[in-house]
Design a protein around this motif. Structure first.
Motif, PDB file in Angstrom:
ATOM      1  N   LEU A 290      -8.430  -4.309  -6.614  1.00  9.86           N
ATOM      2  CA  LEU A 290      -7.016  -4.472  -6.901  1.00  9.86           C
ATOM      3  C   LEU A 290      -6.645  -5.944  -6.768  1.00  9.86           C
ATOM      4  N   GLY A 291      -5.968  -6.447  -7.772  1.00 10.50           N
ATOM      5  CA  GLY A 291      -5.546  -7.837  -7.688  1.00 10.50           C
ATOM      6  C   GLY A 291      -4.667  -8.182  -8.858  1.00 10.50           C
ATOM      7  N   ALA A 292      -3.966  -9.304  -8.733  1.00 11.50           N
ATOM      8  CA  ALA A 292      -3.117  -9.768  -9.830  1.00 11.50           C
ATOM      9  C   ALA A 292      -4.019 -10.304 -10.937  1.00 11.50           C
ATOM     10  N   SER A 293      -3.437 -10.572 -12.099  1.00 11.32           N
ATOM     11  CA  SER A 293      -4.261 -11.113 -13.167  1.00 11.32           C
ATOM     12  C   SER A 293      -4.723 -12.514 -12.771  1.00 11.32           C
TER      13      SER A 293
ATOM     14  N   ILE B  90       0.859  -5.549  -1.661  1.00 15.12           N
ATOM     15  CA  ILE B  90       0.858  -4.090  -1.727  1.00 15.12           C
ATOM     16  C   ILE B  90       2.228  -3.562  -1.333  1.00 15.12           C
ATOM     17  N   GLY B  91       2.843  -2.853  -2.233  1.00 16.12           N
ATOM     18  CA  GLY B  91       4.103  -2.206  -1.927  1.00 16.12           C
ATOM     19  C   GLY B  91       5.221  -3.215  -1.711  1.00 16.12           C
ATOM     20  N   SER B  92       6.345  -2.683  -1.238  1.00 15.89           N
ATOM     21  CA  SER B  92       7.507  -3.501  -0.987  1.00 15.89           C
ATOM     22  C   SER B  92       7.517  -3.792   0.503  1.00 15.89           C
ATOM     23  N   VAL B  93       7.895  -5.012   0.888  1.00 13.30           N
ATOM     24  CA  VAL B  93       7.786  -5.361   2.305  1.00 13.30           C
ATOM     25  C   VAL B  93       8.821  -6.418   2.670  1.00 13.30           C
ATOM     26  N   ASN B  94       9.233  -6.393   3.941  1.00 12.81           N
ATOM     27  CA  ASN B  94      10.036  -7.484   4.489  1.00 12.81           C
ATOM     28  C   ASN B  94       9.122  -8.308   5.373  1.00 12.81           C
ATOM     29  N   LEU B  95       9.021  -9.591   5.055  1.00 13.92           N
ATOM     30  CA  LEU B  95       8.138 -10.457   5.831  1.00 13.92           C
ATOM     31  C   LEU B  95       8.972 -11.457   6.632  1.00 13.92           C
ATOM     32  N   PHE B  96       8.634 -11.602   7.913  1.00 11.04           N
ATOM     33  CA  PHE B  96       9.336 -12.583   8.754  1.00 11.04           C
ATOM     34  C   PHE B  96       8.356 -13.621   9.266  1.00 11.04           C
ATOM     35  N   ASP B  97       8.838 -14.857   9.380  1.00 11.86           N
ATOM     36  CA  ASP B  97       8.085 -15.853  10.142  1.00 11.86           C
ATOM     37  C   ASP B  97       8.456 -15.641  11.607  1.00 11.86           C
ATOM     38  N   ALA B  98       7.438 -15.644  12.462  1.00  9.73           N
ATOM     39  CA  ALA B  98       7.728 -15.366  13.873  1.00  9.73           C
ATOM     40  C   ALA B  98       6.795 -16.166  14.776  1.00  9.73           C
ATOM     41  N   ARG B  99       7.226 -16.310  16.042  1.00  7.60           N
ATOM     42  CA  ARG B  99       6.367 -16.947  17.053  1.00  7.60           C
ATOM     43  C   ARG B  99       6.345 -16.071  18.291  1.00  7.60           C
TER      44      ARG B  99
ATOM     45  N   LEU C 278      -5.994   3.224 -16.980  1.00  6.19           N
ATOM     46  CA  LEU C 278      -4.759   3.892 -17.399  1.00  6.19           C
ATOM     47  C   LEU C 278      -3.744   2.902 -17.941  1.00  6.19           C
ATOM     48  N   GLY C 279      -4.157   1.651 -18.047  1.00  3.54           N
ATOM     49  CA  GLY C 279      -3.228   0.590 -18.415  1.00  3.54           C
ATOM     50  C   GLY C 279      -2.510   0.810 -19.735  1.00  3.54           C
ATOM     51  N   ALA C 280      -3.203   1.438 -20.707  1.00  2.00           N
ATOM     52  CA  ALA C 280      -2.619   1.557 -22.043  1.00  2.00           C
ATOM     53  C   ALA C 280      -1.842   2.855 -22.232  1.00  2.00           C
ATOM     54  N   LEU C 281      -1.709   3.634 -21.174  1.00  2.00           N
ATOM     55  CA  LEU C 281      -1.030   4.930 -21.333  1.00  2.00           C
ATOM     56  C   LEU C 281       0.405   4.850 -20.812  1.00  2.00           C
TER      57      LEU C 281
ATOM     58  N   HIS D 199      -4.579  -3.722 -11.729  1.00  2.00           N
ATOM     59  CA  HIS D 199      -3.559  -4.553 -11.092  1.00  2.00           C
ATOM     60  C   HIS D 199      -2.436  -3.661 -10.593  1.00  2.00           C
ATOM     61  N   ASP D 200      -2.575  -2.354 -10.867  1.00  2.00           N
ATOM     62  CA  ASP D 200      -1.517  -1.401 -10.566  1.00  2.00           C
ATOM     63  C   ASP D 200      -1.838  -0.719  -9.235  1.00  2.00           C
ATOM     64  N   GLN D 201      -1.034  -1.034  -8.216  1.00  2.00           N
ATOM     65  CA  GLN D 201      -1.377  -0.512  -6.900  1.00  2.00           C
ATOM     66  C   GLN D 201      -1.219   0.999  -6.805  1.00  2.00           C
ATOM     67  N   GLU D 202      -0.302   1.531  -7.574  1.00  2.00           N
ATOM     68  CA  GLU D 202      -0.113   2.979  -7.543  1.00  2.00           C
ATOM     69  C   GLU D 202      -1.385   3.674  -8.033  1.00  2.00           C
ATOM     70  N   GLU D 203      -1.935   3.113  -9.123  1.00  2.00           N
ATOM     71  CA  GLU D 203      -3.177   3.617  -9.685  1.00  2.00           C
ATOM     72  C   GLU D 203      -4.288   3.522  -8.643  1.00  2.00           C
ATOM     73  N   ALA D 204      -4.367   2.377  -7.982  1.00  3.65           N
ATOM     74  CA  ALA D 204      -5.405   2.178  -6.979  1.00  3.65           C
ATOM     75  C   ALA D 204      -5.227   3.165  -5.827  1.00  3.65           C
TER      76      ALA D 204
END
Lengths: 376, 313
Positions: free
Chosen positions: A40-43, A239-248, A166-169, A197-202
């Motif tokens: 799985l990866g971007a183009s 992967i998926g939707s996420v909230n990312l924080f910088d933290a210490r 499944l890309g073309a369907l 590149h489709d995480q759902e497919e993966a």
């Protein structure tokens, strides 16, 4: 040769360089017999190049490739015991479905009767027997996909490579085909390597996923591991939707929540974007002032109109946007720090999203087991 | 409220359709008119002359319709010219010879042109325009001059014989000029681009993934070529074949300059009848027969091409 190499498919330090560009960088990987392994990866992440290295269309710049104990170095594509389903299907336009499927068998020294029998069998498996006499241009996208699959499977390959299967369907057909692909795979027991590149497919297909970024595999794991325990900030974000924080790391960790977290395993962090300390039920080894990231999935955030009882893992804000998606509603909440967070709510009752309309002040809270912390 | 609006738009659509139809009529009509005026009308005139007899007059043939009395016209149709073509072996011989030479040289063009077209189609995209230009480059010099140049190369004391003699490889000159071989050389040289270009246009469109798929399914590159590239290129082969074969059958300049004097190709027979014997009716009959014979491969190609087009849809 080390005796430990018992994996069915084994890649050892595989690299591919195109001029200055390193398309695949030192990939090592083991795949077991009968697995469905998804790359799985971007183009541009190198996943297709990796697949083409396996098929033999590209020669590796470095590294080894072993399939069932056989080193594939120097073996031309037409002698490799594996087959590929092309993204464009690459069906021969001048041959009908049946002849397309028979093409591979005709290259082996099989009798006409054997070929006919195996073509018949595979046509049954992919449910294309009624369309066997049609040329590719007379078939729909889904039917072409089945012919392409049958053409690769009829050779009984040790390994089936699928490039964006499944890309073309269209969406409806995809869901249906996904499960059918799983069915066929279990029926025939072929090992699959799927590039997508489709995480759902993966997620739905794979027994294991390898996430690729800039030519490297950054994490290998089951779909659940990849989603719930991303190893790097890139994976968490990809992967998926996420909230990312910088933290210490927080210096006042013990005083804030002495009872809530097992001090040996838990980590207390501080993020400038959040009003309360972050408590994560996971230990991490990092320098006191190291830049860390914390990932929080939207569905793991609870919304409420009342302030939560806990001292940690909460935030306050106002609802900026509501996206009603049918099965769930997604809320974009702006915190007092200006940061926007994504939270989702399953619409388990018809009205449950109503109480968090736009511009409503809300409290967000989450468990210490929900967030993930990492350093890379 | 909505009905008038809709009928208004309907009228608009109808007007637009009418305008499009008239536009189409113009686009189709101009070439059609051209073909009628400069192809069908001359063809009918030639057809008419072929049913006439030669006269020492101006024009040098008898009219088909003659007024023999008041209000009585006589239609005189002679089939004698066609009879002559069938009975005099000169015509049949030269026709068969022409077809044989044309077919042979077309085959040579195919054998030479296919690898060329394939190599250009598989060359790096940046290099293709240069290679194509090299194929077309000879057209920048007059066709006649280029054929004359071959006389200088092929004749007994020409460039080829002189070089071979100076290398002491031969002592007697190899007779090449005024032979069927020289016609072959001339036709293959002149018509090669007409084989290469349609083949290239076809091969260039082939999806590279098909060959990868063939290799993946166990086909050695040679088998992949025979099972995939070759069948898919047949329309290009057909087009190239017709573009070379049809003009080659009626070729006049090349056999006149390079060919043998005792064995005539049909194009030379035709011109001899017209200009030397001044027998327009026989010449017209030769032209008509040639045209009908060449129509057959064109019709076959059209059928094939239509099927191909349907398949693409």
């Amino acid at each position: 040769m080390p005796a430990s190499s018992t994996a069915y498919l084994q890649l050892e330090g595989l690299s591919k360089r195109f001029g200055q560009f390193l398309a695949v960088n030192n990939v090592s990987l083991c795949v077991e017999r009968g697995e469905i392994f998804c790359l799985l990866g971007a183009s541009g992440s190198g996943k297709t190049t990796l697949l083409r290295l396996l098929a033999g269309f590209e020669t590796p710049s470095a590294g080894r490739l072993l399939l069932d104990g056989e080193d594939l170095a120097g073996v031309p594509p037409y002698r490799r015991p594996l087959n590929m389903m092309f993204q464009s299907y690459a069906l021969f336009p001048h041959l009908n479905a049946e002849r397309n499927i028979a093409f591979g068998l005709e290259q082996e020294r099989l009798s006409k009767r054997q070929i006919a029998q195996r073509v018949d069998e595979i046509l049954e498996v992919v449910k294309m027997a009624p369309y066997r006499a049609r040329k590719p241009h007379q078939l729909s996208g889904g039917q072409r996909q089945r012919v392409a699959l049958a053409r690769a499977l009829v050779k009984r390959p040790k390994l089936l490579l699928l490039d964006e299967p499944l890309g073309a369907l269209d969406r409806k057909l995809r869901e249906h085909t996904q499960f059918e692909l799983l069915n066929i795979q279990q029926q025939l027991g072929v090992t699959f390597i799927v590039v997508t590149h489709d995480q759902e497919e993966a997620m739905t297909l794979a027994t294991r996923i390898g996430v690729m970024d800039r030519g490297e595999i950054v994490q290998i794991g089951t779909p659940r591991e990849i989603y719930e325990f991303p190893a790097t900030r890139f994976v968490a974000d990809f992967i998926g939707s996420v909230n990312l924080f910088d933290a210490r790391l927080s210096t006042a960790s013990v005083s804030v929540a002495p009872a809530a977290v097992d001090a040996a395993r838990g980590t207390c962090l501080h993020s400038p974007e959040l009003p309360a300390p972050l408590l994560v039920d996971q230990s991490i080894e990092a320098a006191a002032d190291a830049a860390l990231w914390v990932a929080l999935r939207p569905e793991k955030i609870a919304l409420s109109r009342q302030p939560p009882a806990q001292q940690h893992n909460w935030a306050r804000g106002t609802v900026r946007e509501v996206a009603y998606l049918g099965d769930l509603s997604v809320f974009l909440v702006r915190l007092e720090s200006g940061r926007e967070l994504r939270a989702s709510l399953t619409n388990s009752s018809r009205e449950c999203a109503e109480q968090f309309a736009r511009d409503t002040p809300v409290y967000l809270s989450w468990d210490s087991t929900s967030a993930i912390v990492g350093s890379s | 409220m909505r009905l008038p609006a809709r009928s208004g738009s309907l009228a608009q659509i109808r007007r637009r359709l009418a305008r499009a139809a008239s536009g189409r009529a113009v686009v189709v009509g101009i070439p059609l008119l051209w073909l009628l005026l400069f192809f069908l009308v001359p063809f009918l005139i030639v057809l008419k002359i072929s049913f006439s007899t030669a006269l020492l007059a101006m024009p040098p043939y008898a009219p088909l319709l003659e007024w023999v009395g008041h209000h009585i016209a006589a239609l005189r149709v002679h089939l004698s010219n066609y009879q002559l073509l069938w009975s005099d072996p000169l015509y049949l011989d030269s026709l068969l010879y022409s077809v044989r030479v044309a077919a042979g040289s077309t085959l040579c063009c195919l054998l030479l042109g296919y690898p060329m077209a394939l190599a250009i189609a598989r060359a790096a995209p940046a290099r293709r325009p240069l290679l194509l230009m090299l194929v077309i480059l000879p057209f920048w010099t007059s066709f006649l001059l280029r054929v004359y140049a071959w006389i200088g190369l092929l004749k007994d004391d020409g460039v080829i014989n002189n070089v071979l003699r100076s290398l002491h490889l031969i002592h007697q000159p190899i007779v090449m000029i005024n032979t069927t071989f020289a016609i072959y050389v001339g036709i293959v040289y002149s018509y090669l681009p007409f084989m290469v270009l349609p083949l290239y246009a076809n091969l260039e469109k082939h999806d590279g993934a098909l060959l990868e798929a063939a290799a993946d399914l166990g086909a050695h590159p040679w088998r992949a070529f025979w099972r995939v590239t070759m069948p898919l290129s047949l329309p290009g082969v057909m087009a190239g074949f017709l573009l070379v074969f049809i003009p080659a059958v009626g070729e006049y300049v090349i056999p006149s300059l390079l060919g043998p004097a005792n064995q005539l190709m049909i194009g030379r027979v035709l011109s001899t009848e017209f200009f030397e014997n001044r027998d327009w009716p026989v010449a017209s009959a030769v032209a008509i027969v040639l045209l009908l014979l060449l129509l057959a491969p064109i019709v076959i190609f059209q059928r094939y091409h239509n099927r191909e087009l349907e398949a693409e849809r």
